[in-house]
Design a protein around this motif. Structure first.
Motif, PDB file in Angstrom:
ATOM      1  N   SER A  10       0.892  -1.365  -0.134  1.00 22.97           N
ATOM      2  CA  SER A  10       0.050   0.039  -0.025  1.00 22.97           C
ATOM      3  C   SER A  10       0.836   1.194  -0.021  1.00 22.97           C
ATOM      4  O   SER A  10       0.356   2.387   0.222  1.00 22.97           O
ATOM      5  N   GLU A  11       2.160   1.056  -0.124  1.00 19.17           N
ATOM      6  CA  GLU A  11       3.127   2.171   0.088  1.00 19.17           C
ATOM      7  C   GLU A  11       3.122   2.988  -1.467  1.00 19.17           C
ATOM      8  O   GLU A  11       3.355   2.241  -2.550  1.00 19.17           O
ATOM      9  N   ALA A  12       3.222   4.065  -1.491  1.00 16.86           N
ATOM     10  CA  ALA A  12       3.309   5.047  -2.767  1.00 16.86           C
ATOM     11  C   ALA A  12       4.985   4.762  -3.183  1.00 16.86           C
ATOM     12  O   ALA A  12       5.746   5.087  -2.460  1.00 16.86           O
ATOM     13  N   LEU A  13       4.980   4.342  -4.564  1.00 13.47           N
ATOM     14  CA  LEU A  13       6.604   4.240  -4.817  1.00 13.47           C
ATOM     15  C   LEU A  13       6.744   5.534  -5.956  1.00 13.47           C
ATOM     16  O   LEU A  13       5.818   5.551  -6.708  1.00 13.47           O
ATOM     17  N   GLU A  14       7.848   5.585  -6.257  1.00 14.33           N
ATOM     18  CA  GLU A  14       8.192   6.419  -7.330  1.00 14.33           C
ATOM     19  C   GLU A  14       9.498   5.927  -8.072  1.00 14.33           C
ATOM     20  O   GLU A  14      10.354   5.170  -7.400  1.00 14.33           O
ATOM     21  N   VAL A  15       9.602   6.123  -9.433  1.00 13.21           N
ATOM     22  CA  VAL A  15      10.783   5.685  -9.981  1.00 13.21           C
ATOM     23  C   VAL A  15      11.432   6.856 -10.627  1.00 13.21           C
ATOM     24  O   VAL A  15      11.058   7.792 -11.075  1.00 13.21           O
ATOM     25  N   TRP A  16      12.824   6.887 -10.785  1.00 16.85           N
ATOM     26  CA  TRP A  16      13.565   7.742 -11.710  1.00 16.85           C
ATOM     27  C   TRP A  16      14.913   7.157 -12.244  1.00 16.85           C
ATOM     28  O   TRP A  16      15.262   5.975 -11.742  1.00 16.85           O
ATOM     29  N   ALA A  59      14.171  13.559 -12.413  1.00 22.68           N
ATOM     30  CA  ALA A  59      12.837  13.429 -12.318  1.00 22.68           C
ATOM     31  C   ALA A  59      12.173  12.260 -12.129  1.00 22.68           C
ATOM     32  O   ALA A  59      12.658  11.168 -12.392  1.00 22.68           O
ATOM     33  N   THR A  60      11.114  12.065 -11.409  1.00 26.58           N
ATOM     34  CA  THR A  60      10.373  10.949 -10.601  1.00 26.58           C
ATOM     35  C   THR A  60       9.204  10.955 -11.315  1.00 26.58           C
ATOM     36  O   THR A  60       8.613  12.020 -11.707  1.00 26.58           O
ATOM     37  N   THR A  61       8.351   9.797 -11.303  1.00 30.05           N
ATOM     38  CA  THR A  61       6.928   9.551 -11.695  1.00 30.05           C
ATOM     39  C   THR A  61       6.694   8.446 -10.829  1.00 30.05           C
ATOM     40  O   THR A  61       7.320   7.599 -10.338  1.00 30.05           O
ATOM     41  N   PRO A  62       5.161   8.486 -10.393  1.00 33.08           N
ATOM     42  CA  PRO A  62       4.689   7.249  -9.585  1.00 33.08           C
ATOM     43  C   PRO A  62       4.803   6.005 -10.274  1.00 33.08           C
ATOM     44  O   PRO A  62       4.510   6.043 -11.578  1.00 33.08           O
ATOM     45  N   VAL A  63       4.975   5.105  -9.579  1.00 34.83           N
ATOM     46  CA  VAL A  63       4.866   3.685  -9.913  1.00 34.83           C
ATOM     47  C   VAL A  63       3.243   3.195  -9.774  1.00 34.83           C
ATOM     48  O   VAL A  63       2.885   3.126  -8.828  1.00 34.83           O
ATOM     49  N   VAL A  88       7.959   6.732  -1.723  1.00 37.72           N
ATOM     50  CA  VAL A  88       7.732   8.254  -1.542  1.00 37.72           C
ATOM     51  C   VAL A  88       7.829   8.858  -0.209  1.00 37.72           C
ATOM     52  O   VAL A  88       8.214   9.914  -0.142  1.00 37.72           O
ATOM     53  N   SER A  89       7.601   7.963   0.783  1.00 40.05           N
ATOM     54  CA  SER A  89       7.213   8.678   2.152  1.00 40.05           C
ATOM     55  C   SER A  89       8.676   9.100   2.885  1.00 40.05           C
ATOM     56  O   SER A  89       8.936   9.907   3.465  1.00 40.05           O
TER      57      SER A  89
END
Length: 100
Positions: A10-16, A59-63, A88-89
């Motif tokens: 349930s955790e928000a992740l981002e990728v770059w 630059a990041t974007t949500p996964v 993200v947290s």
């Protein structure tokens, strides 16, 4: 480590992507074309939720959760080891070259 073991259900992740290390192989765009794209310069970049190529350094974007496995596989298979997936947290990298 599986996706579930990482506790990311349930955790928000981002990728770059670190373009300085990108080999332009394109494996990421094959695994997750909704998230990654090769630009005219031959390097891979992440795409924003609106499908726009994000070319700013770091630059990041949500996964998107449905694409998590594809994004993680991209990070694991990348020959340049330039794909970073983090929470993200707290900005802790959980997949990629700097993952603990």
């Amino acid at each position: 480590m599986t996706v579930q073991q990482a506790g990311v259900d349930s955790e928000a992740l981002e990728v770059w992507i670190d373009q300085d290390l990108c080999t332009g192989d394109g494996i990421c765009a094959q695994y997750a074309p909704e998230v990654f794209e090769l630009d005219i310069d031959g390097l891979a970049y992440v795409k924003g939720p609106d499908d726009e190529l994000l070319q700013a350094t770091g630059a990041t974007t949500p996964v998107p959760l449905p694409l998590l496995t594809d994004v993680v596989d991209s990070a694991r298979e990348c020959p340049g080891e330039c794909i970073h997936v983090r929470r993200v947290s707290d900005k802790v990298e959980i997949y990629g070259p700097d993952a603990e």
